[in-house]
Design an enzyme around this catalytic site. Sequence first.
Site, PDB file in Angstrom:
ATOM      1  N   GLY A  52       0.858  -1.178   0.000  1.00  0.00           N
ATOM      2  CA  GLY A  52       0.000   0.000   0.000  1.00  0.00           C
ATOM      3  C   GLY A  52       0.890   1.222   0.000  1.00  0.00           C
ATOM      4  O   GLY A  52       1.903   1.252  -0.698  1.00  0.00           O
ATOM      5  N   GLU A  53       0.571   2.178   0.815  1.00  0.00           N
ATOM      6  CA  GLU A  53       1.371   3.397   0.890  1.00  0.00           C
ATOM      7  C   GLU A  53       1.856   3.544   2.336  1.00  0.00           C
ATOM      8  O   GLU A  53       1.061   3.784   3.239  1.00  0.00           O
ATOM      9  CB  GLU A  53       0.508   4.585   0.458  1.00  0.00           C
ATOM     10  CG  GLU A  53       1.221   5.491  -0.527  1.00  0.00           C
ATOM     11  CD  GLU A  53       2.385   6.222   0.115  1.00  0.00           C
ATOM     12  OE1 GLU A  53       3.534   6.096  -0.365  1.00  0.00           O
ATOM     13  OE2 GLU A  53       2.154   6.869   1.123  1.00  0.00           O
ATOM     14  N   SER A  54       3.154   3.385   2.523  1.00  0.00           N
ATOM     15  CA  SER A  54       3.667   3.276   3.891  1.00  0.00           C
ATOM     16  C   SER A  54       3.477   4.551   4.711  1.00  0.00           C
ATOM     17  O   SER A  54       3.244   4.485   5.921  1.00  0.00           O
ATOM     18  CB  SER A  54       5.143   2.868   3.866  1.00  0.00           C
ATOM     19  OG  SER A  54       5.906   3.804   3.136  1.00  0.00           O
ATOM     20  N   CYS A  83       6.198  -5.258   0.892  1.00  0.00           N
ATOM     21  CA  CYS A  83       6.433  -3.961   0.250  1.00  0.00           C
ATOM     22  C   CYS A  83       6.258  -2.800   1.242  1.00  0.00           C
ATOM     23  O   CYS A  83       7.147  -2.552   2.034  1.00  0.00           O
ATOM     24  CB  CYS A  83       5.549  -3.830  -0.992  1.00  0.00           C
ATOM     25  SG  CYS A  83       6.164  -2.593  -2.137  1.00  0.00           S
ATOM     26  N   ARG A 110      12.907   3.788  -0.095  1.00  0.00           N
ATOM     27  CA  ARG A 110      11.596   3.691  -0.748  1.00  0.00           C
ATOM     28  C   ARG A 110      11.689   4.017  -2.242  1.00  0.00           C
ATOM     29  O   ARG A 110      12.557   4.777  -2.665  1.00  0.00           O
ATOM     30  CB  ARG A 110      10.621   4.661  -0.083  1.00  0.00           C
ATOM     31  CG  ARG A 110      10.390   4.349   1.373  1.00  0.00           C
ATOM     32  CD  ARG A 110       9.494   5.379   2.011  1.00  0.00           C
ATOM     33  NE  ARG A 110       8.212   5.436   1.334  1.00  0.00           N
ATOM     34  CZ  ARG A 110       7.386   6.471   1.397  1.00  0.00           C
ATOM     35  NH1 ARG A 110       7.718   7.549   2.073  1.00  0.00           N
ATOM     36  NH2 ARG A 110       6.233   6.431   0.776  1.00  0.00           N
ATOM     37  N   ARG A 137       6.330  -0.264  -7.312  1.00  0.00           N
ATOM     38  CA  ARG A 137       6.940   0.875  -6.593  1.00  0.00           C
ATOM     39  C   ARG A 137       7.639   0.406  -5.312  1.00  0.00           C
ATOM     40  O   ARG A 137       7.414   0.934  -4.218  1.00  0.00           O
ATOM     41  CB  ARG A 137       5.895   1.957  -6.310  1.00  0.00           C
ATOM     42  CG  ARG A 137       5.379   2.616  -7.600  1.00  0.00           C
ATOM     43  CD  ARG A 137       4.344   3.693  -7.375  1.00  0.00           C
ATOM     44  NE  ARG A 137       4.807   4.767  -6.497  1.00  0.00           N
ATOM     45  CZ  ARG A 137       5.671   5.719  -6.831  1.00  0.00           C
ATOM     46  NH1 ARG A 137       6.222   5.709  -8.036  1.00  0.00           N
ATOM     47  NH2 ARG A 137       5.996   6.649  -5.999  1.00  0.00           N
ATOM     48  N   HIS A 172       5.365  -8.737  -4.224  1.00  0.00           N
ATOM     49  CA  HIS A 172       4.014  -9.102  -3.781  1.00  0.00           C
ATOM     50  C   HIS A 172       3.698 -10.560  -4.141  1.00  0.00           C
ATOM     51  O   HIS A 172       3.072 -10.809  -5.179  1.00  0.00           O
ATOM     52  CB  HIS A 172       2.984  -8.205  -4.476  1.00  0.00           C
ATOM     53  CG  HIS A 172       2.991  -6.792  -4.010  1.00  0.00           C
ATOM     54  ND1 HIS A 172       2.120  -6.313  -3.071  1.00  0.00           N
ATOM     55  CD2 HIS A 172       3.787  -5.752  -4.356  1.00  0.00           C
ATOM     56  CE1 HIS A 172       2.350  -5.033  -2.846  1.00  0.00           C
ATOM     57  NE2 HIS A 172       3.368  -4.662  -3.625  1.00  0.00           N
ATOM     58  N   GLU A 174       1.475 -12.400  -2.986  1.00  0.00           N
ATOM     59  CA  GLU A 174       0.014 -12.628  -2.974  1.00  0.00           C
ATOM     60  C   GLU A 174      -0.594 -12.384  -4.355  1.00  0.00           C
ATOM     61  O   GLU A 174      -1.718 -12.798  -4.624  1.00  0.00           O
ATOM     62  CB  GLU A 174      -0.651 -11.759  -1.890  1.00  0.00           C
ATOM     63  CG  GLU A 174      -0.872 -10.288  -2.233  1.00  0.00           C
ATOM     64  CD  GLU A 174       0.395  -9.424  -2.095  1.00  0.00           C
ATOM     65  OE1 GLU A 174       1.494  -9.970  -1.902  1.00  0.00           O
ATOM     66  OE2 GLU A 174       0.253  -8.179  -2.203  1.00  0.00           O
TER      67      GLU A 174
HETATM   68  N1  GLN Z   1       5.887   2.865  -2.718  1.00  0.00           N
HETATM   69  C1  GLN Z   1       5.147   2.450  -1.565  1.00  0.00           C
HETATM   70  C2  GLN Z   1       5.697   3.104  -0.300  1.00  0.00           C
HETATM   71  O1  GLN Z   1       6.731   3.675  -0.310  1.00  0.00           O
HETATM   72  C3  GLN Z   1       5.147   0.942  -1.414  1.00  0.00           C
HETATM   73  C4  GLN Z   1       4.478   0.293  -2.594  1.00  0.00           C
HETATM   74  C5  GLN Z   1       3.809  -1.039  -2.315  1.00  0.00           C
HETATM   75  O2  GLN Z   1       3.529  -1.397  -1.175  1.00  0.00           O
HETATM   76  N2  GLN Z   1       3.484  -1.744  -3.363  1.00  0.00           N
HETATM   77  O3  GLN Z   1       5.078   3.056   0.721  1.00  0.00           O
END
Ligand code: GLN
Length: 189
Positions: A52-54, A83, A110, A137, A172, A174
């Site tokens: 997700g987005e950390s 991730c 990141r 990403r 990932h 999953e």
């Molecule tokens: N780019 C995201 C981050 O820095 C991580 C991306 C992902 O979880 N697929 O949080």
Amino acid sequence: MKTVGVLALQGDFEAHRKALEEAAGAGEGVRAVEVRSAAQLETCDGLIIPGGESTTMMKLLGEENLLEPIRSFGATKPIYGTCAGAILLARDVSHPAQASLGLMDIDVERNAYGRQVDSHIARLAYAGGEMEAVFIRAPIIRRVGAEARVLAMHRGDPVWVEQGRHTVTTFHPELAADRSVHRRFLGKL
Ligand code: GLN
């Protein structure tokens, strides 16, 4: 019957739930539950922090008062971070720097693959064979502590690392077919 929580504040819960069921197979019995509160976390034998987005995840964990509960959960029970989840488990985060749970002695950068290849699929060699690895990403693990063990590398960098009861992947699993990562995590419960 073991219960695995998937942190469901943000990111992809459903794919990890399916992957856990497939990894457990018939018989063994693994229940996957969504975790959004400390009370739900208490019912779990292990936890997955999904992609997700950390930055957003850290913010939501703070707002929901989940940072300390997850840290103390991790002192005795296994956590697997995918991730963004790997970024949360790391000790030091750069590019840009942000706070983290610091449960594993690894440092991550990141969004480290650059624009051209920020999402890609690769064949990954590991001890059990080869698997498809989906990178979205993804961060790059820049340092791995002496206690940590690298289980797979990609382009010269570690991408599947475990340290005691905890695991991270920068890809990932999953979203692909091979269930080795989830199976190995279930073995730690
Ligand atoms: N780019 C995201 C981050 O820095 C991580 C991306 C992902 O979880 N697929 O949080």
